[in-house]
Design a protein around this motif. Structure first.
Motif, PDB file in Angstrom:
ATOM      1  N   VAL A  63     -10.555  18.820  14.058  1.00  0.00           N
ATOM      2  CA  VAL A  63     -11.755  18.120  14.530  1.00  0.00           C
ATOM      3  C   VAL A  63     -12.411  17.361  13.375  1.00  0.00           C
ATOM      4  N   ARG A  64     -12.497  17.987  12.204  1.00  0.00           N
ATOM      5  CA  ARG A  64     -13.095  17.318  11.043  1.00  0.00           C
ATOM      6  C   ARG A  64     -12.288  16.083  10.637  1.00  0.00           C
ATOM      7  N   GLN A  65     -10.969  16.153  10.737  1.00  0.00           N
ATOM      8  CA  GLN A  65     -10.138  15.000  10.406  1.00  0.00           C
ATOM      9  C   GLN A  65     -10.416  13.840  11.358  1.00  0.00           C
ATOM     10  N   THR A  66     -10.534  14.154  12.648  1.00  0.00           N
ATOM     11  CA  THR A  66     -10.838  13.103  13.623  1.00  0.00           C
ATOM     12  C   THR A  66     -12.212  12.507  13.368  1.00  0.00           C
ATOM     13  N   GLN A  67     -13.202  13.353  13.071  1.00  0.00           N
ATOM     14  CA  GLN A  67     -14.535  12.860  12.753  1.00  0.00           C
ATOM     15  C   GLN A  67     -14.514  11.976  11.509  1.00  0.00           C
ATOM     16  N   SER A  68     -13.706  12.348  10.538  1.00  0.00           N
ATOM     17  CA  SER A  68     -13.601  11.552   9.315  1.00  0.00           C
ATOM     18  C   SER A  68     -13.042  10.171   9.613  1.00  0.00           C
ATOM     19  N   LEU A  69     -12.050  10.094  10.484  1.00  0.00           N
ATOM     20  CA  LEU A  69     -11.481   8.801  10.855  1.00  0.00           C
ATOM     21  C   LEU A  69     -12.516   7.936  11.568  1.00  0.00           C
ATOM     22  N   LEU A  70     -13.302   8.550  12.434  1.00  0.00           N
ATOM     23  CA  LEU A  70     -14.354   7.791  13.111  1.00  0.00           C
ATOM     24  C   LEU A  70     -15.403   7.313  12.108  1.00  0.00           C
TER      25      LEU A  70
END
Length: 234
Positions: A86-93
Motif C-alpha cells: 500500500v505504501r508503494q502505491t501511495q508513493s507512486l501516486l
C-alpha cells in the motif's frame, strides 16, 4: 428323676458358658434382606455420583484445552507485506508530475493554463502555453503507467499472501486463529482494492488532463482564427 434334672441343669450351664466364651467374630450373623437392599442402593448412588464427578472433570479439562486452542494466536502474519505494498502505491501516486492530486493546485492550473484564451496573448505565449499543456498530458500518462506497473508488480505478492493465509486458515487450531486469518484475508482484499482505486485515479487523471488540453487547444484555435480575421480586415 433327680439324675435327669441334674443332667439338664449341667447342660444348660455348659451352653451358657460356651456362649459367653465365644468371641464377637464367632457370634451368629443374622441376614436382614431389607437392610441389605438399602445398603446396595446407597452404594449404587454413591458410585453414580463419583462417575458424574469424573465426567464433569473430564468435560472441564476438555473445555480448558479448547479454550487454550481458541486463544492461540495465528503464527503467520501478512500485514507487514500488505502495508508495504500500500505504501508503494501511495508513493507512486505522490510522484505525480506537474499537476498533482491537489484540489487547490488543480484550480490554479485550470485558471491559468486551461480554459479561456485571451485575444491579447502573444504568439509566443500561446506556443509556450500549448507546449506546457502537452508536456503535462504526457507526464500524466507516464504517471498512470507507473501506477499500473506498480499494481501489476503487487499481484505476485498478493497471490503468495493469499495462499499462505488460506493454508493458515485451513490449519487453524482455534477460533482466534481462524478469525485472525479471516481478518488478514480482508486486509488483502483491501490492499487489492487500493491498487485498483489508484489505477483508476491515475488513468482518470491522465484522461482528464488530456481532455482539458484538447478543449484548450480548440479554444486557442478559435482565438488564432479571430486574430487572423481581424488582421485581414485591416
Amino acid at each position: 428323676m433327680k439324675l435327669a434334672t441334674i443332667y439338664r441343669a449341667n447342660l444348660t450351664a455348659a451352653a451358657v458358658a460356651l456362649a459367653l466364651a465365644m468371641s464377637p467374630a464367632q457370634a451368629l450373623v443374622v441376614y436382614d434382606p431389607t437392610n441389605y437392599a438399602s445398603n446396595v442402593l446407597q452404594a449404587s448412588r454413591a458410585l453414580a455420583q463419583i462417575n458424574n464427578q469424573i465426567r464433569s472433570l473430564q468435560n472441564e479439562a476438555a473445555s480448558l484445552i479448547n479454550d487454550t486452542k481458541n486463544l492461540a494466536s495465528l503464527p503467520f502474519s501478512s500485514l507487514a507485506a500488505l502495508q508495504q505494498q500500500v505504501r508503494q502505491t501511495q508513493s507512486l501516486l505522490g510522484q505525480a508530475q506537474r499537476l498533482a492530486y491537489d484540489v487547490t493546485q488543480i484550480e490554479q492550473a485550470f485558471s491559468t493554463r486551461y480554459g479561456n484564451i485571451s485575444l491579447s496573448s502573444s504568439d509566443a505565449d500561446l506556443v509556450t502555453g500549448a507546449r506546457e499543456r502537452w508536456a503535462t498530458s504526457v507526464d500524466a500518462f507516464e504517471d498512470a503507467l507507473k501506477v499500473q506497473a506498480g499494481a501489476v508488480g503487487n499481484i505476485d505478492g498478493s497471490r503468495t499472501a493469499m495462499n499462505d493465509l488460506l493454508s493458515a486458515s485451513q490449519s487453524a487450531s482455534g477460533a482466534l486463529q481462524a478469525a485472525q486469518a479471516g481478518n488478514q484475508l480482508v486486509a488483502l482484499q483491501s490492499q487489492q482494492l487500493s491498487d485498483i482505486t489508484a489505477m483508476l485515479a491515475a488513468q482518470g487523471r491522465a484522461q482528464a488532463i488530456e481532455a482539458a488540453r484538447s478543449a484548450t487547444a480548440e479554444e486557442e484555435g478559435r482565438v488564432r482564427f479571430q486574430r487572423f480575421m481581424a488582421r485581414s480586415d485591416r
